[in-house]
Write a protein that holds these residues in place. Structure first.
Motif: not given
Length: 643
Positions: A330-352
């Motif tokens: 499986v084609v994977r993203p690698l960080l420092n030669g190892e597969f890293i599962f990247m998990f985060g949020t959609l970050d809009q960067g808005f403030w009221p």
């Protein structure tokens, strides 16, 4: 109600963050700041609204090229509206403008003291005095970002022009200054946003806010400062440190056509680990032995001192390598030669209270610390570019960044004389300007270790359909920055460009799976399977946590799914994260982006409300579910790897 506990924010040594909690009183936002300037009450405040004062953002704004001799120009300036673009031909030199304004800020925000609408043409003014001990040096005037076009005058003379609402620029104003006297700084700003036929990078800004499109930001929305440097000085640094300890570096100078010698010293704390002398204005390489690598679990950073003659600047880097490879087929993203599962949020960067401008650095970092505390290892900065201190915080915390290019005018149409509808897309000149600004984005941010991926187009917004520009743009980004991955088209329309096969689907995921919906594309096993957006489930709250604008409130029911209670919201979140975990275990999913960090205006699908006072998350459940994704990825990829 689930409130974030203060204990989870002790993430950095020496760093603490006062937690807004249920005992906090909702700010009335009516306190006067100084004579002539007063905060306007926004539709919603944050715990930091009343802490801004008249000395906002005092921190040095450019963390990867710091100088010791600098002076912050943030604070109370003067502002007045202008009638048209032609007003720039008749500058109000030597005049008091109509009212006071706080810089940096968006004119549409309460923090600005203006809180206007349709702020298309504007004048800003202040004055400054250059310290005596700067005599004989070049005086550089810096703007973090001005949305959208800035024409700058110093002491009655035009000093420069800049186009692009998300990027810093510097003007050498030495020849315009009056030594020992006050110097008048006057700035004309033109910000069309989505007015008329303008098609420019605006992200989610619009003059007609509705649900997923928000209040625009006009004016000087990031810091302004002056600094002193020798006539031949460092004008830019490109730094990349890889996992082998090799530092690839270019030191750009104000004398771009002259090659001279520059000294680079790399520090690990108090210890010097490398010293190198290289040429200016061309790439060079040197080695640091056995570096401590940068990753989300160990965000090690090394300080760098660059000396060019009498000019000295401070910077830093982290040693890491971002790539892709095939792991167990499986084609994977690698960080420092190892597969890293990247998990985060959609970050809009808005403030009221500040729209695009966070009220304080503390507030901005609060969002990131919350994500890190829950176990996220990534944040997708969604069609916005933040102040550079944001990326420094990600570098320090160990949060990977997927950085979007701000979208061109998104999914709007015009009615033609024959009464047919036509999607508004860029013409040739507008497309060329988008391409230029994409290059500026990459060049100004490619030295931040945390940035792992560039995104060019989001869901086809501003993406031409008569040909596929993402191919040539992807090639250009790879030329400018071969050290990162490129997600050419997140969501749609995917024609096969870039490193990712990226699916958007609400609410449940379809990540690297043998099934998909017609709005997206089937998984392409020659690229990284990625869930660019999913989740988006909402939970309505009481009015004290909502953007108190009736038009926005009327759109809440456009949310993909509304869960009546927080228990139901967390139950549904658990099911969706469990479904993603199944797709990691069974198929070819390499990461995902949950929508979203906070509510924004008429959206109520954030981990936190828009005012950052209420968290929806069951912390223990979310931590366990996120860790489950990493565990499933590790178990799924225990086979062999080939690049």
């Amino acid at each position: 109600m689930h409130f974030l506990r203060s204990a989870i924010f002790s993430l950095l040594a020496g760093t603490s963050l006062a937690r807004p909690g249920s005992q906090d009183k909702i700010s009335t936002a009516k306190q006067a700041r100084a004579a002539g300037y007063a905060l306007k009450e926004p539709p919603l405040t944050t715990p930091w609204t009343d802490k801004v004062g008249t000395d906002p953002w005092p921190e040095y704004p450019r963390p990867q090229m710091q100088r010791s001799q600098w002076q912050n120009l943030n604070g109370v300036w003067q502002y007045q509206n202008a009638s048209s673009l032609a007003a720039v031909q008749n500058p109000p030199f030597g005049q008091d403008l109509a009212q006071d304004v706080l810089i940096p800020s968006c004119l549409e925000s309460g923090l600005s003291g203006v809180q206007g609408e349709y702020m298309i043409y504007s004048w800003f003014s202040t004055s400054f005095k250059v310290p005596k001990d700067w005599h004989g040096q070049s005086i550089l005037l810096n703007f973090g970002a001005v949305d959208y076009e800035a024409t700058v005058f110093v002491n009655g003379k035009k000093a420069g022009f800049h186009r692009g609402g998300y990027f810093r620029f510097t003007l050498d104003v030495t020849s315009f200054l009056k030594p020992g006297q006050q110097n008048e700084l006057l700035v004309f700003v033109h910000d069309p946003t989505d007015d008329g036929d303008y098609v420019i990078p605006i992200g989610k800004q619009t003059h007609r806010p509705s649900h997923i499109f928000y209040t625009p930001c006009s004016g000087i929305w990031q810091s302004v400062w002056i600094e002193a440097a020798p006539q031949n000085h460092v004008s830019g640094l490109d730094i990349d440190g890889n996992m082998e300890g090799q530092v690839n570096m270019t030191v750009h100078t104000s004398s771009a056509n002259i090659t001279t010698s520059v000294q680079v010293v790399v520090h690990d704390g108090e210890n010097v680990v490398a010293t190198y002398r290289g040429p200016t204005n061309q790439p060079f390489q040197f080695k640091v032995d056995s570096p401590k690598l940068w990753s989300p679990s160990s965000p090690n950073l090394y300080n760098i001192t660059v000396t060019l003659g009498k000019d000295q600047v401070q910077s830093y880097t982290g040693f890491r390598t971002i790539s892709k490879g095939t792991v167990d087929g499986v084609v994977r993203p690698l960080l420092n030669g190892e597969f890293i599962f990247m998990f985060g949020t959609l970050d809009q960067g808005f403030w009221p209270d500040g729209i695009y401008t966070a009220p304080t650095k503390e507030a901005m970092v609060y969002d990131l610390q919350m994500l890190k505390s829950l176990g996220f290892n990534m944040v997708r900065k969604h069609i916005k570019v933040e102040p550079e201190l944001f990326y420094r915080a990600c570098d320090e915390l160990g949060l990977l960044v997927i950085q979007d290019m701000p979208a061109l005018r998104p999914i709007q149409s015009r009615t033609l004389p024959n009464c047919t509808s036509q999607t508004i897309l860029p013409n040739a000149a507008q497309q060329a300007e988008f391409s230029r600004q994409l290059e500026v984005l990459v060049n100004q941010h490619k030295s931040f270790p945390s940035i792992a991926t560039w995104i060019i187009y989001n869901e086809g917004w501003g993406q031409l359909t008569d040909y596929y520009p993402e191919f040539e743009l992807t090639d250009r980004v790879k030329q400018l920055d071969p050290t990162r991955l490129v997600d050419s088209t997140t969501g749609w329309y995917d024609h096969g460009a870039g490193d990712f096969s990226d699916n958007h689907h609400y609410a449940n995921p379809q990540c690297g799976t043998p099934f998909y919906s017609t709005s997206s594309s089937p998984y392409d096993d020659t690229r990284i399977g990625f869930q660019g957006e999913f989740g988006g489930i909402g939970n309505n709250v009481s009015i004290e946590h909502l953007w108190n604008n009736q038009n926005a409130i009327n759109t809440i029911n456009q949310t993909y799914e509304i869960d009546i209670t927080l228990d139901a919201w967390n139950y549904r979140s658990h099911l969706l994260l469990s479904e993603l975990q199944d797709q990691v275990r069974l198929f070819s999913c390499s990461g995902g982006v949950w929508t979203q960090t906070t509510d924004v205006e008429g959206e109520v699908n954030g981990l936190m409300t828009y005012d950052r006072r209420l968290s929806r998350v069951d912390e223990d459940q979310w931590k366990a579910d996120i860790q489950g994704l990493y565990d499933a990825a590790a178990a799924r990829s225990n086979g062999t790897m080939s690049s």
